[in-house]
Structure formats: structure tokens, C-alpha cells
Design a protein around this motif. Structure first.
Motif, short mmCIF file in Angstrom:
data_model
loop_
_atom_site.label_atom_id
_atom_site.label_comp_id
_atom_site.label_asym_id
_atom_site.label_seq_id
_atom_site.Cartn_x
_atom_site.Cartn_y
_atom_site.Cartn_z
N ALA A 182 28.00 69.27 -23.37
CA ALA A 182 27.34 70.13 -24.11
C ALA A 182 26.94 69.01 -25.13
O ALA A 182 27.57 68.26 -26.04
N ARG A 183 25.69 68.43 -25.00
CA ARG A 183 25.22 67.99 -25.70
C ARG A 183 25.16 68.44 -26.89
O ARG A 183 23.47 69.49 -26.96
N VAL A 184 25.09 68.10 -28.34
CA VAL A 184 25.01 68.68 -29.85
C VAL A 184 24.07 67.56 -30.91
O VAL A 184 24.00 66.64 -30.65
N GLU A 185 23.16 68.47 -31.33
CA GLU A 185 22.10 67.87 -31.94
C GLU A 185 22.52 68.07 -32.98
O GLU A 185 21.93 69.56 -32.91
N LEU A 186 22.64 67.09 -34.05
CA LEU A 186 22.51 68.15 -35.98
C LEU A 186 21.75 66.91 -36.19
O LEU A 186 21.37 65.81 -36.13
N THR A 187 20.05 67.90 -36.88
CA THR A 187 19.15 67.16 -37.85
C THR A 187 19.27 68.06 -39.30
O THR A 187 19.38 69.24 -39.61
N GLY A 188 18.65 66.73 -39.78
CA GLY A 188 18.92 67.10 -41.55
C GLY A 188 17.36 66.80 -42.65
O GLY A 188 17.07 66.16 -41.70
N GLY A 189 17.66 68.09 -43.27
CA GLY A 189 15.98 67.41 -44.13
C GLY A 189 16.19 68.04 -45.25
O GLY A 189 17.41 69.23 -45.90
N THR A 190 14.83 67.84 -46.05
CA THR A 190 14.98 68.25 -47.19
C THR A 190 14.05 70.05 -47.66
O THR A 190 13.07 70.32 -46.56
N LEU A 191 14.31 70.74 -48.39
CA LEU A 191 13.21 71.98 -48.52
C LEU A 191 12.48 71.75 -49.62
O LEU A 191 12.52 71.18 -50.53
N LEU A 211 27.91 64.05 -26.98
CA LEU A 211 27.50 64.74 -25.93
C LEU A 211 29.28 65.41 -25.92
O LEU A 211 30.14 64.24 -26.23
N PHE A 212 30.17 66.50 -26.07
CA PHE A 212 31.05 67.05 -26.21
C PHE A 212 31.38 67.49 -24.88
O PHE A 212 30.15 67.68 -23.83
N ASP A 213 32.56 67.74 -24.74
CA ASP A 213 33.48 68.24 -23.70
C ASP A 213 33.04 69.81 -24.00
O ASP A 213 32.90 70.18 -24.94
N ALA A 214 32.32 70.52 -23.09
CA ALA A 214 31.83 72.00 -22.99
C ALA A 214 32.06 72.84 -23.35
O ALA A 214 32.03 73.65 -24.05
N THR A 215 33.66 72.60 -23.41
CA THR A 215 34.97 73.73 -23.56
C THR A 215 35.28 73.59 -25.44
O THR A 215 35.61 74.12 -26.14
N ALA A 216 34.73 72.74 -25.83
CA ALA A 216 34.68 71.97 -27.49
C ALA A 216 34.07 72.58 -28.73
O ALA A 216 34.78 73.14 -30.06
N VAL A 217 32.82 73.38 -28.20
CA VAL A 217 32.06 73.54 -29.00
C VAL A 217 31.89 75.21 -28.83
O VAL A 217 31.54 75.89 -29.72
#
Length: 360
Positions: A182-191, A211-217
Motif C-alpha cells: 500500500a503506497r501512502v502519501e501524506l501532503t500538508g498545506g495551509t488554509l 510503501l507499507f505492507d498492505a495489511t498495515a494500513v
């Protein structure tokens, strides 16, 4: 298991035993929808609609419960302590394809003295046993959060760039299934001043992916307020301490995606459970409520139904400010005539009154 953990299990046990039918409970625990219980696979917080109260709402379970409250339409993490989480009970990830997004404000100045402090999300929360309840009490997961300097953290990985945390910020976590996991993307910005995003989409102010193991998410999704230096805990079995000062303010939270399992019946409260006694024609019934005693003018009703007819209100009661209970006493009770009962609370939301009930 200590007293605190026992109370958690008893309360969440009441959720499973009373709030859900056997089919609904099986669905919530297995991740498979039961007939009539599956809802839209998207979630959005409603704190803006709720009055001020020392509770986050029926869709959530807080660790600790007393660390979360609604104030002026926002959710406040009211203490600085380690591993404060707020789980979503009604929506969880049963596959790797989902997105969750949160808007919040943090006290960067207070966090700077605690380099390990984080505010944001925790995902992949899984407990000792399958299902939402075990994960809510004992679950461990992966952090997707911001530190005091504005750097993003995804697990143990930190972003190369930071965002401005002097005002409201937005975090978006997107998980997608790939052949290798499982590819996890974290993005951050201001409001912006009216809550509009000023840079959440790439190229964002900050971005990190792993990239995490698919079961980890898989598992519960939760908000996170983690301030480990506020803990006075020491030794096995100690209870983490906390500093009684606001840690973060959450404005909005959404969850959606094809692998989000929705179980609306898993919402818990504001009437948690009830018990009664009958002696010499006197019925005494006590309903245990969430901390909604601060809602002005709130009264709770007791209604009866006999022989397949309609519901009839037989009594009302205020909510006790210390016990958070509503107590009813009915004299002249005819024990030879079976009756269904329900406890009803009409909560004044900004969108209009909303009725909650507990049936017995």
C-alpha cells in the motif's frame, strides 16, 4: 487489566451488545456489511452543528474520553499528554484504497519544548482482536502528523520541507493499493481565512510517501494529539499524566474511498445504556449518558409501547451534572403487562433538533 481499561471494555461492550443487532455487530466486527446497516462509504465530522459539550459526539471513541470536547463548533483536544486519540467508530479501512483529510490548528509554541510532539492522524489501528471495538481500546497504528516546526511525519519518516503552522493547516492522507503493498502519501498545506486550501495538491508545501505492507494500513482511523513530554508516567502499569491545557483544535475531518467500510449503527451515544429494577409496583430506571449534561435545557424522556401500539411518553428527567445519568421512577407498575421501553434525548443542533434513543 486495570480499572481504567475495564471501564473502557465495559462501555464498548455495551455498544456491541445493545446498539447493534447480532447481524450488525457481526458486520462491524468482520468488516462485512449486514443487511440494512451499510451506509455511504464517506464520512464528515459535524462538530459545527453540535452545542458546547464535554464529548466529541456519537461517531467517536476517545482515548481518553475526558480529553475531548466540542467548543464553538470545533473539537478541542483539551489536555497535552501522550497518545491521545479519537477513533471514528462508523467508518474504517477494510482495504488499502482510502483517503482521509483533516483541518486543524496546533499550538506550535507550546509544542516546541517537546520535540517528539505530533498532531494529526493515526491510521492502520488494529487491536488484539478483529473489529472496531478492540482497535479503539487497544489498537496500535501508524502516525501521519505534523510537528512543531511544521515537518510532516509518516511513521518514522520525516518530510524534507516544512509548512507554516502559525495558522490553520490541512493534512491529506491517501492510501493506494499496489502490487508490492500500500503506497501512502501524506501532503500538508495551509488554509486560508475562510478555510480554503492554499496548497494541499502537489506540488504541495510539504509531501512524503512510503510503501507499507498492505495489511498495515487496515483498521481504525483516528485523530492524534501526542505530547509525550507531558507524561509523568513511570514504571509498568502506570497511567500517563497530562497537562490541562488545550493541545490542538480540529475544524473538520473527512474519510472516503472504495475500501472504507461504513457501519452507521456503530455510533455510540449519547445514551449509552440503561438498567432498571421493579419492586412492589415501583419501576426505577437509570439511563447512563455521555457527558452532554452541559447542554442547556436538555431533558431525557422515557417512553413505553405495549401490544404493538405507538410510543407513549410516561416521564422526563434532567441529566445529572455529576453522574451524567437520567433517573426515572414510575409508581403503580403492572408487571403482568409486558412493555417495550425506550429512552429518548432530543439534542438541539444548529441544523435542527436531532433525536437519539436507546431501546430495551
Amino acid at each position: 487489566m486495570d480499572r481504567r481499561e475495564s471501564l473502557k471494555v465495559l462501555l464498548l461492550g455495551a455498544l456491541g451488545a445493545r446498539s447493534l443487532s447480532p447481524d450488525e455487530l457481526a458486520a462491524a466486527e468482520s468488516g462485512s456489511p449486514a443487511h440494512g446497516t451499510a451506509g455511504l462509504a464517506s464520512f464528515r465530522s459535524r462538530w459545527a452543528a453540535w452545542p458546547n459539550m464535554s464529548w466529541a459526539g456519537p461517531e467517536y471513541w476517545g482515548n481518553r474520553l475526558q480529553d475531548w470536547r466540542v467548543r464553538t463548533g470545533r473539537l478541542v483536544s483539551r489536555t497535552r499528554g501522550p497518545n491521545r486519540t479519537l477513533h471514528c467508530l462508523t467508518h474504517r479501512a477494510e482495504g488499502a484504497n482510502f483517503t482521509t483529510r483533516v483541518h486543524f490548528e496546533l499550538d506550535a509554541a507550546a509544542m516546541k519544548g517537546d520535540p517528539a510532539a505530533r498532531v494529526g492522524l493515526r491510521f492502520g489501528l488494529q487491536g488484539r482482536f478483529p473489529g472496531v471495538r478492540s482497535a479503539a481500546v487497544h489498537g496500535t497504528g501508524i502516525d501521519a502528523a505534523i510537528d512543531a516546526a511544521g515537518y510532516l511525519w509518516l511513521g518514522e519518516n520525516r518530510s524534507a520541507t516544512a509548512i507554516d503552522v502559525s495558522g490553520p493547516v490541512e493534512l491529506r492522507l491517501r492510501s493506494r493499493a499496489e502490487p508490492g503493498g500500500a503506497r501512502v502519501e501524506l501532503t500538508g498545506g495551509t488554509l486560508g481565512p475562510t478555510g480554503e486550501s492554499l496548497g494541499i495538491d502537489p506540488p504541495a508545501a510539504s509531501h512524503i510517501e512510503t510503501l507499507f505492507d498492505a495489511t498495515a494500513v487496515l483498521g481504525n482511523l483516528a485523530l492524534l494529539s501526542h505530547h509525550p513530554s507531558a507524561s509523568g508516567a513511570s514504571g509498568p502499569g502506570s497511567v500517563p499524566a497530562s497537562t490541562p491545557a488545550p493541545a490542538a483544535t480540529f475544524l473538520d475531518w473527512t474519510i472516503d474511498g472504495p475500501d472504507v467500510q461504513a457501519t452507521p449503527a456503530a455510533a455510540f451515544g449519547p445514551i449509552w445504556f440503561a438498567q432498571y429494577t421493579l419492586h412492589r409496583g415501583i419501576l426505577k430506571l437509570t439511563a447512563q449518558l455521555a457527558p452532554i449534561d452541559g447542554i442547556e435545557g436538555l431533558r431525557v424522556g422515557l417512553e413505553l409501547r405495549r401490544g404493538g401500539g405507538g410510543w407513549t411518553q410516561v416521564a422526563t428527567a434532567p441529566v445529572d451534572g455529576l453522574a451524567r445519568t437520567a433517573e426515572f421512577r414510575i409508581e403503580g407498575w403492572d408487571a403482568a403487562r409486558p412493555a417495550d421501553y425506550r429512552v429518548v434525548a432530543n439534542v438541539p443542533l444548529t441544523t435542527g433538533p436531532e433525536t437519539f434513543e436507546y431501546r430495551g
